[in-house]
Design a protein around this motif. Structure first.
Motif, PDB file in Angstrom:
ATOM      1  N   VAL A 188      49.198 -68.243  63.623  1.00 38.30           N
ATOM      2  CA  VAL A 188      48.785 -66.916  63.147  1.00 38.30           C
ATOM      3  C   VAL A 188      49.711 -65.871  63.770  1.00 38.30           C
ATOM      4  CG1 VAL A 188      46.926 -65.211  63.028  1.00 38.30           C
ATOM      5  CG2 VAL A 188      46.374 -67.654  62.989  1.00 38.30           C
ATOM      6  N   ILE A 189      50.272 -65.011  62.942  1.00 35.40           N
ATOM      7  CA  ILE A 189      51.080 -63.887  63.408  1.00 35.40           C
ATOM      8  C   ILE A 189      50.285 -62.609  63.188  1.00 35.40           C
ATOM      9  CG2 ILE A 189      53.211 -62.575  63.132  1.00 35.40           C
ATOM     10  CD1 ILE A 189      53.800 -65.328  64.149  1.00 35.40           C
ATOM     11  N   VAL A 190      50.097 -61.814  64.238  1.00 35.04           N
ATOM     12  CA  VAL A 190      49.299 -60.585  64.142  1.00 35.04           C
ATOM     13  C   VAL A 190      50.204 -59.365  64.208  1.00 35.04           C
ATOM     14  CG1 VAL A 190      47.389 -59.250  65.087  1.00 35.04           C
ATOM     15  CG2 VAL A 190      47.375 -61.749  65.294  1.00 35.04           C
ATOM     16  N   LEU A 191      50.064 -58.481  63.234  1.00 38.29           N
ATOM     17  CA  LEU A 191      50.754 -57.191  63.222  1.00 38.29           C
ATOM     18  C   LEU A 191      49.736 -56.096  63.498  1.00 38.29           C
ATOM     19  CD1 LEU A 191      52.917 -57.633  59.983  1.00 38.29           C
ATOM     20  CD2 LEU A 191      53.581 -58.129  62.352  1.00 38.29           C
ATOM     21  N   GLY A 192      50.122 -55.115  64.311  1.00 35.36           N
ATOM     22  CA  GLY A 192      49.182 -54.092  64.736  1.00 35.36           C
ATOM     23  C   GLY A 192      49.288 -52.776  63.996  1.00 35.36           C
ATOM     24  N   ASN A 193      48.407 -51.884  64.363  1.00 30.71           N
ATOM     25  CA  ASN A 193      48.320 -50.543  63.795  1.00 30.71           C
ATOM     26  C   ASN A 193      49.653 -49.799  63.882  1.00 30.71           C
ATOM     27  OD1 ASN A 193      47.753 -47.466  64.752  1.00 30.71           O
ATOM     28  ND2 ASN A 193      46.362 -48.054  63.118  1.00 30.71           N
ATOM     29  N   GLU A 194      49.933 -48.986  62.855  1.00 34.05           N
ATOM     30  CA  GLU A 194      51.209 -48.289  62.761  1.00 34.05           C
ATOM     31  C   GLU A 194      51.521 -47.425  63.984  1.00 34.05           C
ATOM     32  OE1 GLU A 194      49.792 -48.815  58.455  1.00 34.05           O
ATOM     33  OE2 GLU A 194      48.894 -48.415  60.403  1.00 34.05           O
ATOM     34  N   ALA A 195      50.506 -46.807  64.587  1.00 32.52           N
ATOM     35  CA  ALA A 195      50.732 -45.909  65.721  1.00 32.52           C
ATOM     36  C   ALA A 195      50.455 -46.564  67.069  1.00 32.52           C
ATOM     37  CB  ALA A 195      49.861 -44.664  65.576  1.00 32.52           C
ATOM     38  N   ASN A 196      49.429 -47.431  67.114  1.00 31.90           N
ATOM     39  CA  ASN A 196      48.957 -47.943  68.400  1.00 31.90           C
ATOM     40  C   ASN A 196      49.223 -49.420  68.638  1.00 31.90           C
ATOM     41  OD1 ASN A 196      47.754 -45.366  69.042  1.00 31.90           O
ATOM     42  ND2 ASN A 196      46.143 -45.877  67.573  1.00 31.90           N
ATOM     43  N   GLY A 197      49.769 -50.109  67.662  1.00 31.44           N
ATOM     44  CA  GLY A 197      50.053 -51.525  67.830  1.00 31.44           C
ATOM     45  C   GLY A 197      48.805 -52.390  67.784  1.00 31.44           C
ATOM     46  N   VAL A 198      48.900 -53.579  68.349  1.00 35.83           N
ATOM     47  CA  VAL A 198      47.786 -54.521  68.363  1.00 35.83           C
ATOM     48  C   VAL A 198      46.753 -54.056  69.380  1.00 35.83           C
ATOM     49  CG1 VAL A 198      47.130 -56.915  68.828  1.00 35.83           C
ATOM     50  CG2 VAL A 198      49.295 -56.410  67.672  1.00 35.83           C
ATOM     51  N   SER A 199      45.477 -54.127  69.025  1.00 34.79           N
ATOM     52  CA  SER A 199      44.415 -53.683  69.925  1.00 34.79           C
ATOM     53  C   SER A 199      44.330 -54.595  71.148  1.00 34.79           C
ATOM     54  CB  SER A 199      43.071 -53.688  69.188  1.00 34.79           C
ATOM     55  OG  SER A 199      42.752 -54.992  68.738  1.00 34.79           O
ATOM     56  N   PRO A 200      43.894 -54.059  72.288  1.00 39.15           N
ATOM     57  CA  PRO A 200      43.821 -54.854  73.520  1.00 39.15           C
ATOM     58  C   PRO A 200      42.964 -56.105  73.378  1.00 39.15           C
ATOM     59  CG  PRO A 200      43.574 -52.525  74.015  1.00 39.15           C
ATOM     60  CD  PRO A 200      43.536 -52.653  72.520  1.00 39.15           C
ATOM     61  N   GLU A 201      41.846 -56.023  72.651  1.00 39.68           N
ATOM     62  CA  GLU A 201      40.975 -57.186  72.513  1.00 39.68           C
ATOM     63  C   GLU A 201      41.627 -58.299  71.713  1.00 39.68           C
ATOM     64  OE1 GLU A 201      40.258 -54.070  71.674  1.00 39.68           O
ATOM     65  OE2 GLU A 201      39.229 -53.933  69.728  1.00 39.68           O
ATOM     66  N   VAL A 202      42.447 -57.950  70.746  1.00 32.04           N
ATOM     67  CA  VAL A 202      43.178 -58.961  69.982  1.00 32.04           C
ATOM     68  C   VAL A 202      44.343 -59.501  70.800  1.00 32.04           C
ATOM     69  CG1 VAL A 202      44.660 -59.326  67.961  1.00 32.04           C
ATOM     70  CG2 VAL A 202      42.491 -58.107  67.712  1.00 32.04           C
ATOM     71  N   ALA A 203      45.070 -58.631  71.467  1.00 32.87           N
ATOM     72  CA  ALA A 203      46.215 -59.053  72.283  1.00 32.87           C
ATOM     73  C   ALA A 203      45.781 -60.034  73.376  1.00 32.87           C
ATOM     74  CB  ALA A 203      46.888 -57.838  72.906  1.00 32.87           C
ATOM     75  N   ALA A 204      44.568 -59.849  73.905  1.00 29.87           N
ATOM     76  CA  ALA A 204      44.074 -60.707  74.983  1.00 29.87           C
ATOM     77  C   ALA A 204      43.834 -62.136  74.511  1.00 29.87           C
ATOM     78  CB  ALA A 204      42.782 -60.125  75.549  1.00 29.87           C
TER      79      ALA A 204
END
Length: 245
Positions: A189-205
């Motif tokens: 799975v490849i995760v792309l984050g929000n345009e301004a804030n990137g991947v959320s901390p809970e997902v990145a963890a």
């Protein structure tokens, strides 16, 4: 002539609330309408000019004038038809192959382009956090250029899904490992984050790894890439590596 209720329904479906309540969405333009029909989507109504009519025999087609079509469409130059389709009921998520996940993507154009990207590279499953823009938003449908009819888009609590996902998860960040030197399994799975804030901390963890697209410019002052552009580079590289193996 179209009734006031027919006009109102098309207009109301520009709002997520009414799309959710009715389970319907709008598709504009001859090419896209034909692709949704060919993909097996159930049409509630198709409003088209005479030049369109021979293409869709057996469908709930109503002939309209160009003047009426202009009132229905959001296009400045309407392309022969506007249709209302039922939203499909997607089956369970098959955890295999390359899966793209989007964490709070807000721009309709970006989501539509990412759906086209999945279609181009044969990615059948696109996961979206519940905060991501609705894929049946008319601007998303338009930007997807018919590819929405061939890609399964699933909205779900993304962190909750990834916490129990059997596949390794990689997040795209500015501080990750070099995309071009990192190995990737075929199933991930490849995760792309929000345009301004990137991947959320809970997902990145929950990630097994983080990747980045390195900058090669002499000054290296470009702050970031558009998320759809970044997605294209990452997916192309991951799929290309696995096909070379």
């Amino acid at each position: 002539m179209l009734s006031k209720n027919q006009f109102k329904l098309v207009q109301k479906l520009s709002q997520k609330k009414h799309r959710s309540e009715t389970g319907l969405f709008v598709v504009e333009g001859k090419k896209s309408i034909v692709e949704f029909v060919q993909a097996g989507y159930k049409a509630e109504a198709i409003y088209a000019t005479e030049t369109f009519s021979p293409v869709l025999s057996g469908q709930p087609l109503s002939l309209v004038t160009k003047e009426d079509l202009l009132k229905l469409t959001s296009f400045k130059n309407p392309d022969e038809g506007v249709a209302i389709f039922h939203q499909p009921q997607h089956k369970g998520i098959l955890q295999e192959g390359l899966i793209l996940a989007l964490d709070n993507i807000q721009d309709p154009g970006n989501l539509g382009t990412l759906i086209r990207l999945c279609d181009w590279f044969g990615i059948e499953t696109l996961l979206c956090s519940e905060q991501t823009v609705d894929c049946y938003n008319p601007k998303v449908v338009q930007a997807s250029m018919g590819s929405l009819s061939r890609v399964g888009v699933h909205y779900l609590p993304l962190a909750g899904f990834l916490a129990t996902c059997a596949l390794p998860v990689y997040v795209a960040t500015l501080e990750g490992e070099n995309l071009y030197t990192s190995p990737f399994p075929k199933d991930c799975v490849i995760v792309l984050g929000n345009e301004a804030n990137g991947v959320s901390p809970e997902v990145a963890a929950l990630a097994n790894g983080a990747i980045t697209i390195p900058r090669f410019g002499k000054l290296q002052q470009a702050e970031s890439l558009n998320v759809a552009m970044a997605g294209a580079i990452i997916v192309s590289q991951v799929i290309g590596k696995n096909n070379d193996q």
